[in-house]
Enzyme design. Sequence first.
Site, PDB file in Angstrom:
ATOM      1  N   GLY A  22      42.993  41.011  13.165  1.00  0.00           N
ATOM      2  CA  GLY A  22      41.835  41.866  13.394  1.00  0.00           C
ATOM      3  C   GLY A  22      40.543  41.105  13.514  1.00  0.00           C
ATOM      4  N   ALA A  23      40.602  39.898  14.106  1.00  0.00           N
ATOM      5  CA  ALA A  23      39.417  39.031  14.148  1.00  0.00           C
ATOM      6  C   ALA A  23      38.732  39.019  15.496  1.00  0.00           C
ATOM      7  CB  ALA A  23      39.805  37.606  13.759  1.00  0.00           C
ATOM      8  N   SER A  24      39.031  39.985  16.355  1.00  0.00           N
ATOM      9  CA  SER A  24      38.378  39.989  17.669  1.00  0.00           C
ATOM     10  C   SER A  24      36.991  40.603  17.620  1.00  0.00           C
ATOM     11  CB  SER A  24      39.239  40.735  18.702  1.00  0.00           C
ATOM     12  OG  SER A  24      39.460  42.074  18.302  1.00  0.00           O
ATOM     13  N   GLY A  28      36.284  41.121  10.733  1.00  0.00           N
ATOM     14  CA  GLY A  28      37.338  40.141  10.937  1.00  0.00           C
ATOM     15  C   GLY A  28      36.848  38.924  11.686  1.00  0.00           C
ATOM     16  N   ASP A  74      50.243  42.429  18.666  1.00  0.00           N
ATOM     17  CA  ASP A  74      50.011  43.862  18.538  1.00  0.00           C
ATOM     18  C   ASP A  74      50.783  44.312  17.305  1.00  0.00           C
ATOM     19  OD1 ASP A  74      49.875  46.604  18.648  1.00  0.00           O
ATOM     20  OD2 ASP A  74      50.540  46.783  20.730  1.00  0.00           O
ATOM     21  N   LEU A  75      50.072  44.585  16.222  1.00  0.00           N
ATOM     22  CA  LEU A  75      50.726  44.933  14.960  1.00  0.00           C
ATOM     23  C   LEU A  75      51.468  46.264  15.019  1.00  0.00           C
ATOM     24  CD1 LEU A  75      47.993  43.751  12.453  1.00  0.00           C
ATOM     25  CD2 LEU A  75      50.385  43.005  12.420  1.00  0.00           C
ATOM     26  N   ASN A 101      43.845  41.505   7.780  1.00  0.00           N
ATOM     27  CA  ASN A 101      42.632  42.321   7.826  1.00  0.00           C
ATOM     28  C   ASN A 101      42.715  43.487   8.810  1.00  0.00           C
ATOM     29  OD1 ASN A 101      39.566  42.813   7.794  1.00  0.00           O
ATOM     30  ND2 ASN A 101      39.924  42.170   9.914  1.00  0.00           N
ATOM     31  N   THR A 123      51.040  50.282  11.507  1.00  0.00           N
ATOM     32  CA  THR A 123      50.136  49.177  11.840  1.00  0.00           C
ATOM     33  C   THR A 123      49.582  48.507  10.586  1.00  0.00           C
ATOM     34  OG1 THR A 123      49.488  50.299  13.887  1.00  0.00           O
ATOM     35  CG2 THR A 123      48.026  48.558  13.076  1.00  0.00           C
ATOM     36  N   TYR A 170      50.732  66.285   9.050  1.00  0.00           N
ATOM     37  CA  TYR A 170      49.856  65.139   9.289  1.00  0.00           C
ATOM     38  C   TYR A 170      48.436  65.449   8.868  1.00  0.00           C
ATOM     39  CZ  TYR A 170      47.142  61.500  11.577  1.00  0.00           C
ATOM     40  OH  TYR A 170      46.273  60.465  11.824  1.00  0.00           O
TER      41      TYR A 170
END
Length: 314
Positions: A22-24, A28, A74-75, A101, A123, A170
């Site tokens: 998540g560092a893009s 992160g 892609d998590l 993260n 995810t 949900y």
Amino acid sequence: MPRRTIDITVPDLTGKLALVTGASDGMGLGMAERLAAAGAEVLLPVRNPRKGADAIARIHRNHPTARASLRDLDLSSLDSVAALGDTLRGEGRPIHILINNAGVMTPPDRQTTADGFELQFGTNHLGHFALVGHLLPLLRAGRARVTSQVSIAARRGAINWDDLNRERSYDGMRAYSQSKIAFGLFGLELQRRSRTHGWGITSNLSHPGVAPTSLLAARPEVGRDRDTLGVRLIRFLSARGILAGTVETAKLPALMAATDPAAKPGVLYSPSGPGNLGGRPAEQKLYAPLRSPQEAERVWRVSEQLTRTEIPAA
């Protein structure tokens, strides 16, 4: 009244290899930049190559000698997680720091991952569980510090063992809370198993407090076309220094947990202000839903089954 500056010291990390999911963008990216500035070589596994390239350009612009590079991840796809594991094991380099993260928060309608899991559970938790499983030989070789980012949402709620995928009912926030409780229990169980089996890995938890990050902002990819009321309120409070933190302070608990030589295994680091919403990062008492070793062992066992990722003791 100007906000009081809050920061921590990140030690010299020369010679260390770090990976931040998540560092893009957002906090992160802030974590990855601080690690690179301290001398670590940083891997940014990203889903969006354009955002990833922009992140690398920012790091190099601010720190010309920094070493940072992209990997594909892609998590929400276990095949993608396995592919990254294959790539990094093929490179054969020990990993010294892993900050788990990345995350997704409260899609308005139920969505699923490529493997059919509820998007947040799949995810936030299962993707990271599988990632650690695939990278375990490299983490052991690096005697890694693994920090897993939970949330203040893990303070209450429970895992719905009868409906893990929220197929019958949900609710976005309850599903988010469940994903972060499961993820936190996993991080604590990782520490127990490392200690028991001599893996040499140190695992702890962090949470960023409440800050105007992108989690609650408009995100068309999760079905949210406009900013939520919650993120607008958080921006208002953050800008005025009222309770909430900032994107800059939100990265600090994870950085402390992952790099401070005095950071402890098996504990939670978070902001220390009222309600743990903002303030200087520090060790905090574990939230009640995270305290059961029996629940943590169950999370581990079920996660191995769901992800088809067996993590052997030896």
